[in-house]
Design a protein around this motif. Structure first.
Motif, PDB file in Angstrom:
ATOM      1  N   VAL A  74       0.956  -1.181   0.016  1.00  0.00           N
ATOM      2  CA  VAL A  74      -0.040  -0.060  -0.081  1.00  0.00           C
ATOM      3  C   VAL A  74       1.010   1.311  -0.053  1.00  0.00           C
ATOM      4  CG1 VAL A  74      -1.543   1.240   1.179  1.00  0.00           C
ATOM      5  CG2 VAL A  74      -1.841  -1.040   0.968  1.00  0.00           C
ATOM      6  N   SER A  77       2.430   1.808  -3.359  1.00  0.00           N
ATOM      7  CA  SER A  77       1.402   2.030  -4.311  1.00  0.00           C
ATOM      8  C   SER A  77       0.990   3.590  -4.209  1.00  0.00           C
ATOM      9  CB  SER A  77       0.190   1.453  -4.134  1.00  0.00           C
ATOM     10  OG  SER A  77       0.261  -0.178  -4.415  1.00  0.00           O
ATOM     11  N   CYS A  89       2.748  -5.192  -7.099  1.00  0.00           N
ATOM     12  CA  CYS A  89       2.981  -5.819  -6.013  1.00  0.00           C
ATOM     13  C   CYS A  89       2.926  -7.229  -5.828  1.00  0.00           C
ATOM     14  CB  CYS A  89       1.970  -5.293  -4.663  1.00  0.00           C
ATOM     15  SG  CYS A  89       2.260  -6.201  -3.273  1.00  0.00           S
ATOM     16  N   MET A 103      -4.559  -1.010  -2.937  1.00  0.00           N
ATOM     17  CA  MET A 103      -3.426  -0.822  -3.916  1.00  0.00           C
ATOM     18  C   MET A 103      -3.774  -0.899  -5.336  1.00  0.00           C
ATOM     19  SD  MET A 103      -0.425  -3.933  -2.467  1.00  0.00           S
ATOM     20  CE  MET A 103      -1.332  -5.184  -1.861  1.00  0.00           C
TER      21      MET A 103
END
Length: 358
Positions: A74, A77, A89, A103
């Motif tokens: 996260v 991102s 990811c 994400m």
């Protein structure tokens, strides 16, 4: 008033929660989830990206790729969206649905490893997948949170000094053990300044970070299925291990008092409370690092059916006393030779290390 232009510019540094009234032990939680990434992983992500930009590894055409169980994904991102990078990811089935959706909402691409493809479990399977991506296209840049020294340096520069400023007479610090970035950054900082803080690492039962037998772990965040390359156990005074059922119980007990924390925080709190029940004194100053908040665990840790399917009714009982967690002294003789740091590599090579001075 604060005005920011990029999301990573905001990160609350000085918020502590006193949980003595909840657990009966004098313990302050340093809350690291109040930023736009929602966890302490923002610090490591920002430091690793900045380091890669400084040394020229990361360019405008690069595609960031990382293996993550959730929180770092996260954070990356968010930073990638802010800076205009593509981000992929690589995660596994333990990653919470909410985390995956976050994400993707931030523009990240999530690639899910279906199973434990190699002997090292989900982590090894994720790393194999990242290696294949990097071999397929030289635009991929693997920050490798597991070996990248910028991971622990982020906490050496920020988390540990923040705690030292607030508690100049700190006695004991509880830190969760995952990649060991937070743990090593804080431990190195206090030892380098000859500050007599007792460093207690909190790990999950089933993790092999400090040795022992591997076991099933369903809550993402803390714990490793391989020994973390960043870990130097000579900096750690003691290790406590927490059953996942006790993690859930701690999370739910906090929530019943209005504090919705994540699974990593529940593990740290459970281990710290149990340690203090054995060793605490009225004049002891104890701080635990709370890595995350709880919104991403609503469909797991806070979902009754999920908990009962995996652990039965036990974790739903938040009235039980703190567990007597397994613990051991972290001593260099118990592990591989210490005083080792990872060799930074833009494409990872997560288990290669090189000797370096303390």
């Amino acid at each position: 008033m604060s005005v920011i232009t990029v999301p990573q510019a905001f990160d609350e540094e000085e918020l502590y929660v006193d949980i003595e009234r909840i657990f009966g032990e004098a313990l302050l939680l340093k809350c690291e989830g109040f930023n736009f990434a929602g966890s302490i992983k923002l610090k490591a992500a920002a430091e690793m990206v900045a380091s890669a930009e400084r040394d020229g590894t990361l360019t405008a055409d690069s595609v960031l790729v990382e293996s993550s169980s959730g929180n770092l994904g996260v954070a990356l991102s968010m930073i990638a969206a802010s800076k205009g990078y593509r981000f992929v990811c690589v995660t596994d089935s333990r990653c919470n649905l909410t985390t995956r959706l976050m994400m993707e909402a931030l523009g990240g691409e999530v690639q899910l490893v279906a199973g434990q493809e190699t002997g090292g479990g989900f982590l090894a399977a994720r790393l194999d997948h990242v290696r294949r991506l990097c071999a397929s296209d030289d635009r991929y840049v693997w920050l490798s949170q597991y070996t990248n020294p910028a991971n622990w340096r982020a906490h050496y520069r920020t988390t540990a000094p923040e705690i030292a400023r607030s508690f100049p007479r700190l006695d004991v610090l509880f830190v969760g053990a995952g990649t060991a970035g937070t743990l090593m950054g804080c431990a190195r900082y206090f030892q380098d300044r000859q500050h007599p803080v007792r460093i207690v690492a909190v790990d999950t039962v089933g993790s092999v970070a400090f040795g022992g037998d591997p076991g099933r772990r369903m809550i993402p965040g803390l714990g490793m299925s391989m020994r973390p390359p960043l870990l130097d156990a000579s900096y750690v005074d003691e290790v406590v291990r927490v059953e996942e059922a006790d993690t859930i119980r701690a999370c739910r007990r906090l929530a019943r008092s209005g504090f919705l924390f994540g699974g990593s925080t529940g593990t740290v709190v459970s281990g710290a409370v149990a340690w203090l029940a054995r060793h605490g004194t009225p004049d002891l100053t104890a701080v635990a690092i709370a890595p995350d908040l709880g919104e991403r665990y609503l469909d797991t840790v806070y979902q009754d059916n999920w908990v009962q399917d995996l652990y039965g009714d036990g974790p739903l009982d938040t009235t039980r006393p703190p567990p007597r967690t397994a613990r051991r002294r972290a001593h260099p003789d118990d592990h591989e030779p210490v005083g080792r740091a990872c060799a930074p590599s833009p494409y990872g090579a997560p288990w290669q290390t090189m000797d370096s001075p303390r």
